[in-house]
Enzyme design. Sequence first.
Site, PDB file in Angstrom:
ATOM      1  N   HIS A   1       0.830  -1.218   0.000  1.00  0.00           N
ATOM      2  CA  HIS A   1       0.000   0.000   0.000  1.00  0.00           C
ATOM      3  C   HIS A   1       0.863   1.266   0.000  1.00  0.00           C
ATOM      4  CE1 HIS A   1      -3.271  -2.720   1.406  1.00  0.00           C
ATOM      5  NE2 HIS A   1      -2.291  -3.242   2.118  1.00  0.00           N
TER       6      HIS A   1
ATOM      7  N   LYS B   1      15.756  22.079  -9.750  1.00  0.00           N
ATOM      8  CA  LYS B   1      15.082  20.829 -10.125  1.00  0.00           C
ATOM      9  C   LYS B   1      15.860  19.915 -11.046  1.00  0.00           C
ATOM     10  CE  LYS B   1      10.814  20.210 -10.099  1.00  0.00           C
ATOM     11  NZ  LYS B   1       9.435  20.129 -10.554  1.00  0.00           N
TER      12      LYS B   1
ATOM     13  N   GLU C   1       9.107   9.290 -16.699  1.00  0.00           N
ATOM     14  CA  GLU C   1       7.710   9.699 -16.914  1.00  0.00           C
ATOM     15  C   GLU C   1       7.236   9.322 -18.313  1.00  0.00           C
ATOM     16  OE1 GLU C   1       7.040  13.735 -14.521  1.00  0.00           O
ATOM     17  OE2 GLU C   1       8.933  13.675 -15.565  1.00  0.00           O
TER      18      GLU C   1
ATOM     19  N   SER D   1      14.687  22.190 -15.024  1.00  0.00           N
ATOM     20  CA  SER D   1      13.494  22.996 -15.226  1.00  0.00           C
ATOM     21  C   SER D   1      13.921  24.346 -15.785  1.00  0.00           C
ATOM     22  CB  SER D   1      12.779  23.187 -13.886  1.00  0.00           C
ATOM     23  OG  SER D   1      11.976  24.359 -13.936  1.00  0.00           O
TER      24      SER D   1
END
Length: 467
Positions: free
Chosen positions: A166, A293, A300, A287
């Site tokens: 979980h 970042k 992704e 970024s």
Amino acid sequence: MADGSSESKSSNQMWGGRFASGPDAIMEEINASIGFDKKLYAQDIRGSIAHATMLAHQGIISAEDKDKIVHGLNTILSEIESGSFEFSRRLEDIHMNIEARLAALIGPAAGRLHTARSRNDQVALDFRLWAKEELQKTEKALTALIAAFLDRAEEHAETVMPGFTHLQTAQPVTFGHHCMAYVEMFGRDRARVRHAIEHMDESPIGAAALAGTGFPIDRHMTARALGFREPTRNSIDTVSDRDFALEFLSIAAIAATHLSRLAEEIVIWSTPQFGFIRLSDAFSTGSSIMPQKKNPDAAELVRAKTGRINGSLIALLTVMKGLPLAYSKDMQEDKEQVFDAAENLELAVAAMTGMVRDMTVRADRMKAAAGSGYSTATDLADWLVREAGLPFREAHHVTGRAVALAEEKGCELADLALAELQAINPAITDKVFDVLTVEASVASRTSFGGTAPAEVRKQIAWWRTRN
Ligand code: ARG
């Protein structure tokens, strides 16, 4: 009035408004597959050479005609590969583009090539040859991905991390063990690939339009020449069947799903909050506005590609589901789905292999996280069963009280005093502290397939001999 503009005036009055020319142009547009099936040029030429050679061997065409045909086909192959071949949409597909060029090159002998075959068995052949080769590439790519995981697993057979259920901290495991879970998944994908190659290893050529042919062809000869195990056994099935494409897509969808789960973990692990891994610069991006970042874009995109691959599977299943035997033009819609899925799966596997190879594993962060969240609670319960003879359900209850106490005090289980534990259950001795560390916890899980470093190393060795 033979120019295009005059033609446009004769476009269909009901629905021709947006079209520059008449319905025959629309027919041409919907009918043509050359835009995508030109990818099959090499397979088409190879198939035609094998077919012509067999026809000559069987005395169906003359040796001179066969030589002309083979020579012409080889010329076309180099024309296509050098980029000088002109593909024409008017000629519909790769089969007719090549045949028309052959006629231009060698004259009437070209017309003999299509003896005892049809575009129906021809396309089934070309596409199978292509799919078989593509799956052979997929097999190699998966082997490289598995190898990357085996190396990381070996390196981190002792690196403790939290195991989750979980996505909540469950029990400590090793990073090596977690890596080996992916080895199992990609190993099954590869087994499916091998099985599919075996399934599609039958030659369609010679099934002709659907009924076979009266010419004395030798389908075993063409099958051998094209590297197939044997010819297909039913001519109707041969030109109707796209199972091999569906199998390709189902395998791709399952593999993409595995890749997507891995991608999701990489995204989570590389957040500053988790900090379990650092992606290499080669597989991340910055970024444009936030200088701090480092984004896991490759992961992704791998995750996202699952969408189009699953879509391709559903698309082709839907195309095929209502088709009466044998060939219907609907089946022309098979190729783009498979081409797109293949291209994207290949890219996704390669990107993942690079990410797994290059990422920095932050063992300190993993270990710190492994020890938090009362991950050794099960070890305490197991100890109570083993050493104090408690039934597991009671041990579970006692442990629950210990966790509640630690939570109240804001400390870990191992930080509780012996007296505090004994107040919960007097059978507890100071020996219990041996099992409350994460290292002791993982070392104790020696069951077959368990997370103990010694066991993980055994599984790595098993895979090494099979990769
Ligand atoms: N371009 C066609 C396809 O991809 C080739 C087969 C055409 N056969 C036919 N009977 N019209 O399916």
